[in-house]
Design a protein around this motif. Sequence first.
Motif, PDB file in Angstrom:
ATOM      1  N   ASP A  77      12.305  10.924   2.880  1.00  0.00           N
ATOM      2  CA  ASP A  77      13.093   9.699   2.894  1.00  0.00           C
ATOM      3  C   ASP A  77      13.097   9.049   1.514  1.00  0.00           C
ATOM      4  O   ASP A  77      14.043   8.364   1.137  1.00  0.00           O
ATOM      5  N   ALA A  78      12.022   9.287   0.750  1.00  0.00           N
ATOM      6  CA  ALA A  78      11.908   8.700  -0.592  1.00  0.00           C
ATOM      7  C   ALA A  78      12.558   9.552  -1.670  1.00  0.00           C
ATOM      8  O   ALA A  78      13.183   9.015  -2.593  1.00  0.00           O
ATOM      9  N   GLN A  85       8.623   4.105  -6.876  1.00  0.00           N
ATOM     10  CA  GLN A  85       8.133   3.108  -5.929  1.00  0.00           C
ATOM     11  C   GLN A  85       8.350   3.559  -4.491  1.00  0.00           C
ATOM     12  O   GLN A  85       7.484   3.397  -3.627  1.00  0.00           O
ATOM     13  N   LYS A  86       9.519   4.131  -4.207  1.00  0.00           N
ATOM     14  CA  LYS A  86       9.777   4.597  -2.842  1.00  0.00           C
ATOM     15  C   LYS A  86       8.812   5.708  -2.458  1.00  0.00           C
ATOM     16  O   LYS A  86       8.347   5.778  -1.313  1.00  0.00           O
ATOM     17  N   LEU A  87       8.492   6.575  -3.418  1.00  0.00           N
ATOM     18  CA  LEU A  87       7.552   7.655  -3.128  1.00  0.00           C
ATOM     19  C   LEU A  87       6.156   7.093  -2.864  1.00  0.00           C
ATOM     20  O   LEU A  87       5.466   7.514  -1.927  1.00  0.00           O
ATOM     21  N   LEU A  88       5.733   6.124  -3.682  1.00  0.00           N
ATOM     22  CA  LEU A  88       4.425   5.507  -3.465  1.00  0.00           C
ATOM     23  C   LEU A  88       4.377   4.798  -2.118  1.00  0.00           C
ATOM     24  O   LEU A  88       3.355   4.839  -1.419  1.00  0.00           O
ATOM     25  N   ASP A  89       5.465   4.129  -1.747  1.00  0.00           N
ATOM     26  CA  ASP A  89       5.516   3.470  -0.436  1.00  0.00           C
ATOM     27  C   ASP A  89       5.400   4.488   0.686  1.00  0.00           C
ATOM     28  O   ASP A  89       4.730   4.241   1.703  1.00  0.00           O
ATOM     29  N   ALA A  90       6.063   5.630   0.517  1.00  0.00           N
ATOM     30  CA  ALA A  90       6.016   6.677   1.545  1.00  0.00           C
ATOM     31  C   ALA A  90       4.604   7.229   1.692  1.00  0.00           C
ATOM     32  O   ALA A  90       4.107   7.409   2.816  1.00  0.00           O
ATOM     33  N   VAL A  91       3.966   7.484   0.564  1.00  0.00           N
ATOM     34  CA  VAL A  91       2.593   7.993   0.601  1.00  0.00           C
ATOM     35  C   VAL A  91       1.655   6.947   1.210  1.00  0.00           C
ATOM     36  O   VAL A  91       0.766   7.265   2.004  1.00  0.00           O
TER      37      VAL A  91
END
Length: 610
Positions: free
Chosen positions: A344-345, A412-418
């Motif tokens: 999703d990210a 940021q989206k990847l960090l939020d996903a993790v």
Amino acid sequence: MDANAPQNPNDDASAHPSTTRPGRWSLRRRVALGVGVATVAIIAWFGYSAWDVQHNLTNARDNAELAKKSLLTGDSEAAQRASADAEASAVDGQQSLHSAPWRVVAAIPGVGAPFKSAQEMSDVVVGLTRDVLTPAVETGSALSPKDLVADGGKVQLRPLRDAAPQLEQISLSARSLADQAHQVSEGGYLGLVNDVRTELQSQTDDVAKLLENTATGAKIVPAMLGADGPRTYFMAFQTNAEARGTGGLVGGYGVIRAEGGEVEVDTLGKNSEVSYDHEPLDLGPEYKALYGKYDPSTDIRNSNFSSHFPYAAQIWQSMWKQESGETVDGAIATDPVALSYVLDAVGPITMPDGEKVTADNVVELTMSTAYTRFIDDETNGKAGGNEARKNYLQTIASKVVDKMTGDIKSPQKLLDAVGKAASERRIAVWSAHPDEQAIIAGTPLGFTIPEDPAPYAGVVVNNNAGNKLDYYLTREIDYTAETCTGETRTSTVTVRLTNHTPDRDFPRYVAGTYNGRPVPSGTNLAMVSLLATNGATLTKATLDGKQTFAVNGSELGHPVFIVPTTVPKGKTVELRYELTEPATAGKARVPVQPLVDEPKVTVNVPNCGN
């Protein structure tokens, strides 16, 4: 009658009081009018003051949110402006609430309860803006995800390591303010004040946890990503369609290599490529008594029966050492649900045949569709079979990893996903370096069984048939205990399992059994374990109201009660543990095993420390 004659004092003067006693009654009216005007003025002032307080505190909240968003997008100047505005608004609100009239009313017993509560809440808000938000923005300007992750996915480790001491101090301040928020007085007769109080306590807890995790990351991530030399990690891909203690069966694996903030994954493989010819790892007599019969340290498929992730991680380290001669620095586990958050990210991946794998379909593809798509590839469920399906799943994993370690449009989206996956325990981490592991163990990433005496109910499902029906399993868990009237109390843990397997022509290894049990296709066979509070004893276990047998053991100080449970297709079964447990202090914990479903969890356990 003579108009000048003296009046008779007995005449009916009372019939005309307004004319006979004008001075007396006019004074009363003036006093009443004055009091009324003063009362209205005071009410009006308090009304305006309350509006002003609400306006300022709302501004403080909105600017705090703006500061966070600006920081995450790399706009440090906007973040600093918003932070300063948040602090100014919070201070203005605090000054209004601590003005003389508010102090007087707040001191009145009973009447002043909501005023006193509001004063104490304003003190917390000022502390958050002054001691947490402002320094966090100053420190975070160097830690914007936009700047922290360079092209190619390389993590800039020096700024992260340099910020660690300041982040630690900010984290301590946030935790102190969260504790202060929980000491705020109740709002008494004004429910709205109590609602705001509850919201503030929740928000300060969230801020404290976020900063604690950030400070932890700054402390250990640089070393773990190779700031001081190369690091290697065994990465397990777990499939929740066949439940295991840490999530699901290890279907595939890879080796992560990190140096100087650059990360790559190689040596991707299938579980069928891991030999069973290993020297077993000794994890102690308790572990052996509970899990030894499954050969967990020699059979990778059974390596994670325990819900204590460090056990599985150490087994994988031992296996990989015997397979390759290489000693990894740690282990990581993840699952298809976590992959959906990542996709999703970072966006979808494209398979060699053009098929798109997206955030919306990766879970179903990997844990359901793949098993029927490659039905002709079945080889009676024996190790080494289903190669086409395993190759397909390995290709998905490989392409997701490539996407994560390549150019990332939105770090940021990847960090939020993790972060989301970690909060759900869908990413677990273990370090072979004791100083790092001591920190990780206390975070959601550690996925550890706590050894303290606080109330605990860890419900763990292990697939007992070797099939893939846990994709269709849903759970409800209830933990209820009596009040703290003595040294012990009665408690119950109720587990409801529902089997939603559809009517479909599944391969035998998906919906059947491997051990020859005479059960209909689609029947879920589970080993349900309860890790109870230290010192708890089992009074009775029942299945659908009928008493049943439970296997007893212990793990890391917790008594373990295991009940073999059969869940027919389309049915719900209820497993109930009746216990006597110590009335110990601490908030009750019910950790959620990361399967496919999001279980309904209910906790009604008084804290005997309050």
